[in-house]
Write a protein that holds these residues in place. Structure first.
Motif: not given
Length: 516
Positions: A57, A63, A66-67, A69, A103, A106, A186, A238
């Protein structure tokens, strides 16, 4: 280092070998010269799963983290698998729960306004409240369920499906509206076989009935590829994928995963006790015994990032663990179904599911060339009892007892019966409200068997109910010797034989022509 899969040539000294037959097993002395393909042992598990989750992540492949995106995002949808899920390891926490908690944590820190979770069950039975709780864990369940933000996908609910495009052939791609409206999806995938990774979970698990069915009924794969292109173009995803090892059995059943000549005295005693217990137990008890005794599996890969890159790595890792080189096709292929599959968790293995597991799954697990030659014979082991779970498999029971009673011809089934199973109001009600598989489920199983049925001159079931085998358009035999006698009409009296010693899964890499 894990031992790879290999092929054993049976000789006079080879002991009787274990053959699965659903919720049970048997020892069978195979003819001299039979080749037995054994699966590889598990690759080493990841030493630190939590570290791998953090990397997936926070440092995903191709990519942004996550944070990053979700900066400024209002809606994030998390999709997770329920159809292919293995039982959690004994005394451990399901890997899916650990990923979902990471997930969700975050996303909360990033201040995302709306986070929803969706079980991508597709045409499989929709998990009920308690099953959802087990899938996502108590903390995630309490945070999202009562707010209406944790749900299971309904492939028949037009009010919660959004069209995002169409294939070149006009197949409408309608997906769950939560995914269509999300700024980021996700997708958390638990992979046990190469075909279970990539876009598959969303493409068949979170789309409308007609979108799913167009893919399942197209053996060329063209529709699936085009649906995936639409998803790739319209969704920001993701991907987080986990590849599991081959550990299926707890320590007390470890002999089921060993090579027979390596059994010690304890293994032989364990097998004897198991067979005695299974022989006298009702079928539901036998099935439950295997379901409630899972192995403590591990993850051999856990990767996050862009879908194509992640699935390429996961698929390669699964193939590395499962591929078995085999020289030449056989005249006869022997196999038996596992104790439970994705289609009969918590329910009896009916004849359609047993046939799917061998003819649809095991037959199709190869790199391009089937284990058995065209015009050869498959010999399968299962009683094919005419027993169906009336709640989960109502449509399959009707298909078996009415449709197949009338015809087993695939084209006639498509022309005359397909629409009933796709759209019947009663089957839809059972799917939506009673935890049943979708009405199209028996069509799915039946279609998956057709490549094997068309490829083989004969399919023979050892120890099977004769009426069930005939209903499937196949034959029954009392013993393996009887089955080989029947098969001799197509392959002669000295056929080459390959036994696929599953489970665990393996992918056959067949090279050369027909074996001598």
């Amino acid at each position: 280092m894990a031992r790879p899969g290999f092929v054993l040539d049976v000789d006079k000294r080879t002991p009787a070998l274990l053959i699965p037959q659903g919720a049970g097993c048997r020892l069978e002395k195979l003819p001299v010269g039979t080749r037995v393909a054994y699966p590889a042992e598990s690759l080493p598990a990841l030493p630190d799963v939590d570290e791998a989750i953090s990397a997936a992540v926070d440092a995903p492949l191709d990519s942004a983290p996550l944070t990053d995106r979700v900066a400024g995002a209002e809606r994030v949808a998390i999709v997770f698998t329920s159809a292919h899920r293995p039982a959690p390891p004994m005394g451990g926490v399901d890997l899916r729960i650990r990923i979902l908690e990471a997930v969700v944590g975050r996303l909360a820190e990033a201040g995302v306004k709306e986070v929803s979770l969706l079980a991508a069950n597709g045409l499989h039975a929709r998990p009920d409240t308690e099953a959802l709780r087990a899938l996502v864990g108590e903390r995630v369940f309490r945070s999202f369920h009562d707010e209406g933000l944790l749900d299971t996908h309904d492939a028949t609910d037009d009010s919660n499906l959004t069209e995002i495009g169409a294939t070149d052939d006009g197949v409408s791609v309608r997906i769950n509206s939560r995914l269509a409206k999300a700024d980021l999806v996700v997708n958390v995938v638990i992979g046990t076989e190469p075909g279970h990774v990539g876009w598959n979970q969303i493409a068949t698990g979170a789309t409308a009935t007609e979108t799913v069915w167009a893919q399942l009924s197209d053996t060329s794969g063209k529709v699936t590829s085009q649906v995936e292109e639409v998803l790739s173009d319209k969704l920001s995803v993701l991907q987080i994928e986990v590849a599991l090892d081959q550990s299926l059995y707890p320590e007390r059943l470890a002999f089921l995963g060993k090579r027979e000549w390596e059994w010690n005295l304890g293994d032989r005693a364990g097998l004897l006790a198991l067979r005695q217990a299974l022989n006298v137990a009702p079928h539901r008890v036998r099935r439950a015994f295997f379901e409630r005794n899972p192995g403590a599996y591990g993850a051999i890969a856990l990767v996050g990032g862009e879908v194509a890159k992640v699935s390429e790595m996961t698929r390669a890792r699964l193939l590395e663990q499962q591929i078995v080189p085999i020289e030449g096709q056989a005249d006869v292929m022997i196999a038996g179904p596992a104790s439970t599959t994705e289609h009969n968790h918590d329910s009896v293995m009916n004849p359609l599911i047993a046939a799917w597991d061998v003819l649809g799954r095991t037959f199709g697990q190869h790199t391009g060339t089937p284990v058995v030659r065209r015009g050869g014979v498959m010999i399968c082991f299962h009683p094919l009892m005419q027993a169906f779970n009336s709640r989960r498999h109502s449509a399959s029971e009707d298909f078996f007892n009415t449709t197949l009673q009338e015809t087993s011809d695939p084209q006639r089934i498509r022309d005359e019966f397909e629409q009933k199973f796709l759209s019947d109001a009663w089957y839809t009600h059972l799917y939506r409200a009673q935890g049943a598989f979708h009405g199209a489920h028996p069509l799915w199983l039946w279609n998956a068997m057709q490549p094997a049925r068309e490829h083989c001159a004969d399919i023979i079931w050892v120890g099977a109910d004769r009426a069930s085998a005939e209903r499937l358009g196949m034959r029954a035999a009392t013993t393996l010797a009887d089955a080989l006698e029947i098969a001799s009409n197509a392959v002669g009296r000295q056929p080459s034989i390959t036994y696929m010693h599953t489970p665990p899964s393996m992918v056959a890499d067949v090279t050369g022509g027909v074996s001598a």
